[in-house]
Design an enzyme around this catalytic site. Structure first.
Site, mmCIF file in Angstrom:
data_model
loop_
_atom_site.group_PDB
_atom_site.id
_atom_site.type_symbol
_atom_site.label_atom_id
_atom_site.label_comp_id
_atom_site.label_asym_id
_atom_site.label_seq_id
_atom_site.Cartn_x
_atom_site.Cartn_y
_atom_site.Cartn_z
ATOM 1 N N SER A 1 -7.264 -8.155 5.348
ATOM 2 C CA SER A 1 -7.293 -8.239 3.899
ATOM 3 C C SER A 1 -8.077 -9.476 3.437
ATOM 4 O O SER A 1 -9.275 -9.588 3.730
ATOM 5 C CB SER A 1 -5.856 -8.228 3.359
ATOM 6 O OG SER A 1 -5.835 -7.960 1.980
ATOM 7 N N ASP B 1 -6.032 3.361 1.328
ATOM 8 C CA ASP B 1 -5.534 2.000 1.122
ATOM 9 C C ASP B 1 -5.316 1.766 -0.367
ATOM 10 O O ASP B 1 -6.271 1.816 -1.156
ATOM 11 C CB ASP B 1 -6.569 1.002 1.664
ATOM 12 C CG ASP B 1 -6.074 -0.434 1.675
ATOM 13 O OD1 ASP B 1 -5.288 -0.812 0.780
ATOM 14 O OD2 ASP B 1 -6.505 -1.194 2.564
ATOM 15 N N HIS C 1 -2.817 -0.070 3.880
ATOM 16 C CA HIS C 1 -3.299 -1.453 3.869
ATOM 17 C C HIS C 1 -2.683 -2.200 5.037
ATOM 18 O O HIS C 1 -1.474 -2.431 5.080
ATOM 19 C CB HIS C 1 -2.934 -2.130 2.549
ATOM 20 C CG HIS C 1 -3.633 -3.443 2.357
ATOM 21 N ND1 HIS C 1 -4.966 -3.531 2.014
ATOM 22 C CD2 HIS C 1 -3.196 -4.720 2.477
ATOM 23 C CE1 HIS C 1 -5.311 -4.801 1.917
ATOM 24 N NE2 HIS C 1 -4.259 -5.547 2.200
#
Length: 325
Positions: free
Chosen positions: A142, A267, A295
């Site tokens: 991320s 996601d 995610h």
């Protein structure tokens, strides 16, 4: 090296685990992994410090993997520990570093961290080189994935860095901020803002002339948070300036090493721009967009066994390492 040279097995979600929200949330709630990290304190040139958790191997000339977590994560999150365990089992030395303020101890300076704060990742890389590591691979999740991609595009990137992989990377920060501002993503937005509130309160107490908590509870989006806190504390004009200057999508044409980005199409954090390869992207850039994964998820039912993402990262790293040695 071409894409065909890499060991690759597509991700297939476990039965009943195809929902992107479930894939994003379940691992953080139900995965139980603990590795015997040893903590090191890395002092920085600006007077601050980083907390780096290390998983050592005794093998001479072992390669080093540096793992970067996501927004408001830390080195003890299951996705970091799982990745660390999988690489360590294959003979890799591991650094899992914590962003400023994220390792259980507040950092010293008013600034903390942001999506483009690659000066800290570069400091961790240099510390590994000073320890004698000759082959270094980067893994980011991320926000940490965005930092990883930005770092791999630096023109003066250290020769010891062989490449890297990012999972669930917000390549376009503005578009992803808009995505997370949607009502369907409110559960994530509230969690991030609640976690960040604790840190802003601490900094407001220590630096009252720079930071105030007044009106914080009126903040509902990253645009509001970044306008008020991230941008002024880190030298940006406003949130838009921060997002524009720190989005890794803008540097995909300048990558210096092989860089794999894996962004699942379901996601809930990512916008459409994160699934598209720019026409001018470097030949070093590999983009994989599996239909499922959520995610930082990529789970099947055996949550405490190595995940697909961990196997994918190590396979990519081993392929690059083979080209070097």
């Amino acid at each position: 090296m071409t894409h065909d040279d890499l060991e690759y097995s597509p991700y297939v979600a476990g039965l009943g685990l195809s929902n992107g929200h479930l894939q994003s949330i379940l691992p953080s709630l139900a995965r139980r992994i603990s590795v015997p990290f040893e903590r090191q304190r890395l002092e920085l040139d600006d007077g601050d410090f980083l907390l780096v958790d290390e998983l050592a191997v005794e093998t001479p000339d072992a390669p080093l993997v540096i793992i970067s977590h996501g927004l408001e994560g830390n080195s003890h999150r299951a996705y970091v520990q799982g990745m660390a365990r999988h690489f360590h089992d294959a003979g890799w030395h591991v650094y899992a570093w914590n962003f400023r303020s994220c390792g259980g101890e507040m950092n010293r300076l008013p600034r903390f961290y942001h999506s483009g704060a690659i000066d800290d990742l570069r400091a961790v890389i240099r510390s590994g080189i000073e320890r004698g590591f000759k082959h270094i691979f980067l893994v980011g999740f991320s926000m940490g994935g965005n930092q990883t991609v930005l770092t791999l595009a630096e023109p003066d990137l250290e020769a010891e860095v062989i490449g890297g992989v990012g999972f669930s990377v917000p390549l376009d920060l503005a578009a992803c901020a808009d995505q997370l501002a949607k009502p369907a993503q409110s559960i994530y937005m509230r969690r991030f803002l609640n976690d960040l509130r604790v840190k802003i309160a601490d900094k407001a107490e220590r630096f009252p002339n720079l930071i105030s908590l007044d009106g914080y509870d009126q903040i509902r989006t990253f645009r509001q948070f970044d306008d008020r806190y991230t941008a002024p504390l880190h030298g940006f004009r406003d949130a838009q300036d921060y997002w524009q200057r720190c989005s890794s999508r803008a540097v995909l044409n300048r990558l210096q090493r092989p860089t794999l980005v894996v962004n699942a199409l379901n996601d809930p954090f990512l916008a459409d721009a994160c699934f598209q390869r720019p026409s001018d992207a470097s030949a070093h850039f590999l983009l994989e967009t599996p239909p499922r994964g959520g995610h930082c998820g990529f789970i099947r039912w055996r949550l405490n066994q190595p995940l697909w993402s961990e196997k994918r990262a190590r396979a990519f790293a081993q392929a690059l390492l083979s080209d070097r040695v």
